[in-house]
Design an enzyme around this catalytic site. Structure first.
Site, PDB file in Angstrom:
ATOM      1  N   CYS A   1       0.816  -1.216   0.000  1.00  0.00           N
ATOM      2  CA  CYS A   1       0.000   0.000   0.000  1.00  0.00           C
ATOM      3  C   CYS A   1       0.850   1.267   0.000  1.00  0.00           C
ATOM      4  CB  CYS A   1      -0.880   0.030   1.243  1.00  0.00           C
ATOM      5  SG  CYS A   1      -1.912  -1.406   1.424  1.00  0.00           S
TER       6      CYS A   1
ATOM      7  N   ARG B   1       5.335  -0.088  -6.296  1.00  0.00           N
ATOM      8  CA  ARG B   1       5.334  -0.851  -5.044  1.00  0.00           C
ATOM      9  C   ARG B   1       4.368  -2.035  -5.103  1.00  0.00           C
ATOM     10  NH1 ARG B   1       7.148   2.323  -0.410  1.00  0.00           N
ATOM     11  NH2 ARG B   1       5.758   1.094   0.880  1.00  0.00           N
TER      12      ARG B   1
ATOM     13  N   TRP C   1      -2.949  -2.694  -1.495  1.00  0.00           N
ATOM     14  CA  TRP C   1      -2.531  -4.075  -1.782  1.00  0.00           C
ATOM     15  C   TRP C   1      -3.293  -4.926  -0.781  1.00  0.00           C
ATOM     16  CZ3 TRP C   1       0.343  -7.997   0.764  1.00  0.00           C
ATOM     17  CH2 TRP C   1       0.874  -8.983  -0.082  1.00  0.00           C
TER      18      TRP C   1
ATOM     19  N   ASN D   1      -1.813   2.391   5.725  1.00  0.00           N
ATOM     20  CA  ASN D   1      -0.916   1.281   5.359  1.00  0.00           C
ATOM     21  C   ASN D   1      -0.643   0.468   6.623  1.00  0.00           C
ATOM     22  OD1 ASN D   1      -0.674   2.434   2.902  1.00  0.00           O
ATOM     23  ND2 ASN D   1       1.508   2.885   3.027  1.00  0.00           N
ATOM     24  N   GLY D   2      -0.486  -0.847   6.467  1.00  0.00           N
ATOM     25  CA  GLY D   2      -0.157  -1.677   7.633  1.00  0.00           C
ATOM     26  C   GLY D   2      -1.305  -2.616   7.959  1.00  0.00           C
TER      27      GLY D   2
ATOM     28  N   GLU E   1      18.091 -17.694  -6.761  1.00  0.00           N
ATOM     29  CA  GLU E   1      17.701 -16.343  -7.176  1.00  0.00           C
ATOM     30  C   GLU E   1      17.176 -16.345  -8.624  1.00  0.00           C
ATOM     31  OE1 GLU E   1      17.002 -13.692  -5.855  1.00  0.00           O
ATOM     32  OE2 GLU E   1      17.241 -12.137  -7.365  1.00  0.00           O
TER      33      GLU E   1
ATOM     34  N   LYS F   1      13.453 -15.149  -9.720  1.00  0.00           N
ATOM     35  CA  LYS F   1      13.199 -14.135 -10.761  1.00  0.00           C
ATOM     36  C   LYS F   1      12.221 -14.672 -11.791  1.00  0.00           C
ATOM     37  CE  LYS F   1      14.306 -11.246  -9.337  1.00  0.00           C
ATOM     38  NZ  LYS F   1      15.051 -11.051  -8.136  1.00  0.00           N
TER      39      LYS F   1
ATOM     40  N   GLU G   1       8.688 -14.980 -10.307  1.00  0.00           N
ATOM     41  CA  GLU G   1       8.098 -13.679  -9.972  1.00  0.00           C
ATOM     42  C   GLU G   1       7.487 -12.987 -11.184  1.00  0.00           C
ATOM     43  OE1 GLU G   1      11.547 -11.677  -8.110  1.00  0.00           O
ATOM     44  OE2 GLU G   1      10.077 -10.871  -6.717  1.00  0.00           O
TER      45      GLU G   1
ATOM     46  N   HIS H   1      18.576 -37.258  -5.723  1.00  0.00           N
ATOM     47  CA  HIS H   1      17.885 -37.616  -4.477  1.00  0.00           C
ATOM     48  C   HIS H   1      16.396 -37.281  -4.547  1.00  0.00           C
ATOM     49  CE1 HIS H   1      21.640 -38.643  -2.621  1.00  0.00           C
ATOM     50  NE2 HIS H   1      22.158 -37.495  -3.036  1.00  0.00           N
TER      51      HIS H   1
ATOM     52  N   LYS I   1       6.582  -4.246  -3.940  1.00  0.00           N
ATOM     53  CA  LYS I   1       8.021  -3.951  -3.919  1.00  0.00           C
ATOM     54  C   LYS I   1       8.575  -4.031  -2.509  1.00  0.00           C
ATOM     55  CE  LYS I   1      12.001  -2.749  -5.487  1.00  0.00           C
ATOM     56  NZ  LYS I   1      12.740  -3.911  -6.024  1.00  0.00           N
TER      57      LYS I   1
END
Ligand code: AGP
Length: 609
Positions: free
Chosen positions: A2, A27, A74, A99-100, A482, A486, A489, A505, A604
């Site tokens: 947010c 964000r 968000w 926000n929060g 990583e 990527k 995402e 394995h 973000k």
């Protein structure tokens, strides 16, 4: 996550607020809204989807006024619908953005319903605006009523609130979520991120935990958590790079990948001399480096992967034990802290809720000191850590972290060499050799980026893939993790990463001709072992995509796509080998037509738990 923007000015603020929301789009969000306070009341527009949808509503039915609040949401509590989008109202003349997360919202909601309040949304936020409305019944002063209501909240918040009878002041507050005041001439602003206000000011006051702020057109008054007026310093933003400009690039992510040689050079600047690390980069008193006997690294996501690479460097170069853990786990367990342990956090934003909570917990434990490797100088993490090493990557807008990661790695290598040298594990000659390698890093990264066109061609093979496996060995395993992160995402392809030796394995069962296997090949003693693992894949019909230096001896063959990466000193391989994986996921996402810079469901900066 947010975003908040608020403004009180002598001019119409609608455009300022909408531009602020556009600047916060990076964000991640799913709906947005603006409330304008003018002589006719407090009026709002809200929209699901992109900020453009909100702008269209303003186009169709303008709202003008000199005071307003705005928000990108968000979703956490309740779906991304117009009813759940902020601003939320109590009655018709009190509006709030938040926000929060309010953890005790259910109890408060029940209490407010008993008092006769009707809820129009499923959000936790709505309890705050009704609490303020209720507080105004016994405390007519707007500022005091807001402060009283905030006392009831448990959890994290940054808010901005406006009341129609009070169109000469805007009230905002923070506790657990970031908020910054933008100072102008006869106008003042508030936002969750200074980037949202760079079109109207470059002067900022960073609010501290528990601060409540009253903004009028001519003054900013900050009250601390003890309700004392505080004179918080004003910082001036450095406009050298306006990160919100994409320039010639189609996406921020690509721009940020291409910026890496420059920002890695910026990360090295002032930290290395011709032959050594300048330990003054850790602050005036760098004596702690000698005392370190253990390191605990705590971070999330991509930053966590950077920490995993650092473990190899720290144990190899400095010969001291290092553990790496995700912050969301660390913060909820009992931690044994060996003597003289450094607590090291990694974060691009410096506002990640789990990482901040881990730091706060660590500060209660018996650590030697706390060090934050972070990209945002004004962030909460930097302000609350004992020591800081900034990564100097400049603002990163793409949700998928790229330049923040490689500069974190650079800063971690600087830190590892400094510790190793101070502890007498490296001779002056060895240190000089490592520093010489570091100096070449921007040029190596530049050479790796030059493979862009070749990687773009390879990416077309992924258009119809639904799964991918990334393999790596040693410090290249976190790089594989990583790479997989990527890819998932931004292209939404399911991707996993394994240490190549683990393949047989279990994951080998997944391998057939539909499964691409991506690997970055190191040119070291692990190469032959990796080659054997890859044989196991080829034998099952798996397609191989290998990125490695010419010296690794890989060549194109049936079912094997080979892309060359320039040779680099072994210690630098994790940094340089990251580049082709970033480019691969970028181009795959473009081929698949996804929203590269703002992938679905992601934010973000993850400022909630
Ligand atoms: C990276 O591409 C991600 N978007 C995400 O994993 C990120 O690294 C994580 O949320 C941690 O953020 P921070 O570095 O700002 O703390």
């Amino acid at each position: 996550m947010c975003g908040i923007v608020g403004a009180i000015a002598q001019r119409n603020v609608a455009k300022i607020l909408l531009e602020g929301l556009s600047r916060l789009e990076y964000r991640g969000y799913d709906s947005s809204g603006v409330a304008i306070n003018n002589e006719t009341g407090v009026r709002a527009h809200r929209a699901v989807g992109k900020v453009q949808a909100l702008k269209d509503k303003f186009e169709a039915m303008p709202l003008d006024g000199k005071l307003g609040i705005a928000h990108t949401r968000w979703a956490t509590h309740g779906k991304p619908t117009e009813a759940n989008a902020h601003p939320h109202f109590s009655g018709d003349d009190l509006a709030l953005v938040h926000n929060g997360i309010i953890e005790n919202h259910e109890v408060l909601r029940r209490e407010l319903i008993e008092l006769g309040y009707e809820f129009r949304s499923q959000t936790d936020t709505e309890v705050i605006v009704h609490l303020i409305h209720n507080a105004l019944k016994t405390e007519p002063d707007f500022l005091k009523a807001v402060k009283n209501a905030l006392q009831r909240l448990h959890g994290a918040f940054a808010i901005a609130v406006t009341l129609n009878d009070e169109n000469e002041r805007l009230i905002a507050a923070r506790k657990g979520s970031p908020l910054v005041v933008g100072v102008g001439i006869e106008e003042n602003f508030v936002a969750s991120d200074q980037l949202a206000l760079l079109h109207v000011t470059d002067q900022f006051i960073f609010l501290e935990e528990g601060d409540v702020v009253e903004l009028t057109r001519d003054a900013v008054t900050v009250f601390d958590e003890n309700d004392q007026v505080q004179d918080r310093p004003i910082s001036v933003f450095n406009h050298n790079v306006d990160a919100t400009d994409k320039g010639e690039f189609r996406h921020y992510m690509l721009k940020e990948i291409y910026e890496q040689p420059k920002v890695i050079a910026a990360c090295l600047e002032g930290r290395i001399s011709d032959e050594r690390i300048l330990t003054s980069c850790f602050g005036a008193n760098s004596a702690f480096l000698k005392e370190i006997e253990n390191i605990h690294i705590v971070a999330c996501g991509t930053s966590y992967h950077a920490g995993m690479v650092a473990k190899y460097w720290i144990e190899d170069l400095a010969n001291i034990p290092c553990t790496v853990e995700v912050a969301s786990e660390y913060r909820y367990r009992k931690v044994a802290v060996p003597k003289n342990t450094l607590f090291l956090t990694l974060s691009q934003s410096g506002e990640t809720a789990d990482t901040l909570a881990a730091l706060r917990m660590a500060k209660q434990l018996n650590y030697l000191t706390t060090l934050a490797i972070c990209n945002v100088p004004s962030s909460t993490l930097v302000r609350e850590s004992g020591l800081t090493l900034l990564t100097n990557a400049g603002a990163e807008i793409g949700v998928a972290s790229t330049k923040a990661f490689t500069t974190q790695l650079t800063a971690l290598l600087i830190t590892s060499i400094a510790i190793a040298s101070e502890k007498g594990e490296l001779s002056a000659a060895q240190q000089a050799e490592l520093v010489t390698a570091l100096r070449s890093l921007p040029a190596y990264v530049d050479a790796a980026i030059k493979q862009d066109e070749a990687i773009k061609l390879v990416s077309e093979q992924f258009a119809n893939k639904h799964n991918a496996l990334f393999l790596g060995r040693g410090p290249m395993f976190p790089i594989a993790l990583e790479g997989a992160l990527k890819l998932k995402e931004i292209s939404y392809i399911h991707a996993e990463a394994y240490p190549a030796g683990e393949l047989k394995h279990g994951p080998l069962a997944l391998v057939d001709e539909t499964m691409p296997i991506i690997t970055v090949a190191p040119n070291n003693q692990m190469l032959d072992k990796l080659k054997s693992n890859l044989q196991e894949v080829r034998a099952r019909g798996g397609e191989l995509y290998v990125f490695g230096a010419k010296e690794t001896g890989f060549e194109e063959a049936e079912g094997i796509y080979y892309n060359e990466i320039p040779w680099v000193e072994e210690v630098l391989e994790p940094i340089v080998h990251t580049i082709p994986l970033q480019l691969l996921s970028y181009h795959v996402a473009v081929v698949k037509g996804t929203d590269v810079d703002q992938p679905r469901n992601l934010a973000k900066s993850v400022t909630v738990e």
